[in-house]
Write a protein that holds these residues in place. Structure first.
Motif, short mmCIF file in Angstrom:
data_model
loop_
_atom_site.label_atom_id
_atom_site.label_comp_id
_atom_site.label_asym_id
_atom_site.label_seq_id
_atom_site.Cartn_x
_atom_site.Cartn_y
_atom_site.Cartn_z
N LEU A 272 48.97 37.99 46.71
CA LEU A 272 48.13 39.04 45.73
C LEU A 272 49.05 39.94 45.12
O LEU A 272 48.94 40.51 43.89
CB LEU A 272 47.14 39.68 46.60
CG LEU A 272 45.72 39.42 46.61
CD1 LEU A 272 45.24 40.14 47.78
CD2 LEU A 272 45.19 40.01 45.37
N SER B 274 49.67 40.92 40.87
CA SER B 274 49.15 41.95 40.25
C SER B 274 50.86 42.71 39.78
O SER B 274 50.58 43.18 38.59
CB SER B 274 48.56 42.95 41.08
OG SER B 274 49.28 43.30 42.39
N VAL C 256 46.62 36.41 35.05
CA VAL C 256 45.53 37.06 35.95
C VAL C 256 44.50 36.17 36.15
O VAL C 256 43.87 36.31 37.19
CB VAL C 256 45.20 38.22 35.03
CG1 VAL C 256 44.34 38.11 34.11
CG2 VAL C 256 44.94 39.41 36.04
N MET C 257 44.22 35.05 35.10
CA MET C 257 43.20 34.08 35.64
C MET C 257 43.62 33.36 36.51
O MET C 257 42.78 32.95 37.40
CB MET C 257 42.97 33.45 34.37
CG MET C 257 42.13 34.48 33.23
SD MET C 257 41.30 33.32 32.00
CE MET C 257 42.69 33.02 30.63
N ALA D 217 45.39 33.86 39.03
CA ALA D 217 45.46 34.82 40.46
C ALA D 217 44.32 34.50 41.19
O ALA D 217 44.21 34.08 42.46
CB ALA D 217 45.53 36.28 40.04
N ALA D 218 42.87 34.64 40.36
CA ALA D 218 41.59 34.29 41.29
C ALA D 218 41.63 32.78 41.61
O ALA D 218 41.00 32.48 42.78
CB ALA D 218 40.60 34.63 40.19
N SER E 245 43.96 31.89 45.05
CA SER E 245 42.97 31.90 46.13
C SER E 245 41.89 31.20 46.42
O SER E 245 41.69 30.98 47.72
CB SER E 245 42.89 33.64 46.54
OG SER E 245 42.09 33.96 45.46
#
Lengths: 171, 92, 99
Positions: free
Chosen positions: B38, B42, B68-69, B71-72, B75
């Motif tokens: 995480l 960021s 950033v897309m 990153a979701a 997880s």
């Protein structure tokens, strides 16, 4: 983000609701296209947004909850301010020599209908000062919240009221 | 002045990221290691955006958008959709 | 240095400070859940401040809107990840410890 189809009381969306949903998705996607690509190849963007809207309206599960755009702006303001406070609060606690935290778990019964209202609630709890949505029960009613200090729980009720107001839910 | 601040901030964020990576080594749980992912996400986004401004390379902003897309999705891929694992560890 | 640049520099520095606070929290807080608080909230505020500062420097509406979109998506990624990580940690806890 956690609950969508698992609840038993879901009625399928009506035709009118699907159209409203499609129009909303269309506008958002088209704006995003304009933002990333400008005005050239506008036709391709139009087609892509229409395709996305159609797909979204077709796949929507349960009844979409109507929301009012001007209320969303107020909600966004509330959320921005709260998440700003949340960042400042946790930064202060982390930097403080004495680590001013007293972490605890606490359960909260969500008094909102399934679908968008409850999803929005679960998603936004994590960015309020001192609260984190840690777990959701099987039926999606009980939200397990981790708080940095017990006082933080008070803001959860306020958030719930805001979400209910955004979706015009009578309680 | 700004021309100096931007690269300095990039270096600062890189050091910050390196310090955060200590958590990966220390653990102690898998979730702790995931936290570093995480942090990585960021921080990388911020670094890319600052570089885009400093090197006058707007395309780097699109790279940050992609990051950033991802990153979701990372997880989600790591832990699976919440409903899938609902039957283990939720009987209380 | 113009006023815009001073303001942008202040926003960027503040953003860096919140990133630092996020990392300090990550290293100092006693359990996974508290660390999640530090990381999601502080880093997102940091990203917001960095994005605002850069929008001022970029001086174009489109760049600013793109930076805003990136921040919103970052926010989404943070809440989703935080919830999933906390949930995972709890599931492991109730199953009797880490594997």
């Amino acid at each position: 983000m956690a609950d969508s189809a698992a609840n038993n009381a879901i009625r399928p969306a009506t035709r009118k609701q699907r159209w409203t949903w499609a129009v909303q998705i269309f506008v958002v996607l088209l704006l995003l296209w304009l933002l990333l690509n400008g005005l050239d190849r506008f036709l391709a963007g139009l087609l892509a947004a229409a395709a996305g809207a159609g797909l979204g309206a077709w796949l929507v599960s349960g009844q979409p909850h109507p929301w009012k755009p001007h209320r969303l702006i107020w909600f966004a303001g509330f959320f921005l301010w709260e998440s700003f406070k949340g960042g400042v609060d946790v930064a202060w606690r982390a930097m403080h020599p004495g680590l001013k935290i007293n972490p605890c778990f606490s359960s909260h019964c969500i008094d909102l209908p399934t679908g968008q209202p409850r999803t929005l609630m679960v998603a936004t709890v994590s960015l309020l000062p001192g609260t984190l949505s840690a777990d959701l029960s099987e039926d999606g009613r009980d939200l397990e919240i981790h708080a940095l200090m017990p006082e933080a729980m008070a803001s959860v009720e306020r958030l719930e009221a805001w979400v209910a107001w955004l979706f015009s839910i009578e309680s | 002045m700004i021309e100096l601040l931007l690269p300095a901030l990039v270096i600062f964020l890189l050091l910050n990221l390196a310090a955060g990576m200590v958590r990966v080594a220390r653990g102690p749980t898998a979730a702790d290691r995931m936290l570093s992912a995480l942090l990585f996400g960021s921080t990388t986004v911020a670094i890319l955006l600052i570089l885009a401004q400093w090197m006058n390379e707007p395309a780097l902003r699109n790279v940050a958008l992609l990051f950033v897309m991802l990153a979701a999705i990372v997880s989600l891929a790591f832990f699976g959709m919440p409903r899938d694992d609902a039957d283990d560890g939720e009987q209380r | 240095m113009s006023t815009t640049e001073v303001l942008a520099a202040a926003l960027l520095l503040a953003g860096g400070l919140f990133y630092l606070a996020g990392t300090v929290g990550l290293l100092r807080f006693p359990d996974v859940y508290s660390r999640l608080h530090a990381l999601t909230k502080a880093d997102n505020l940091g990203l917001l401040l960095v994005c605002s500062g850069l929008s001022l420097l970029a001086g174009s509406w489109r760049a600013a809107a793109l930076l805003g979109t990136i921040w919103l998506l970052g926010l989404l990624a943070a809440t989703v990840s935080a919830h999933l990580i906390a949930r995972h940690a709890r599931a492991r806890h109730f199953n009797g410890g880490e594997q």
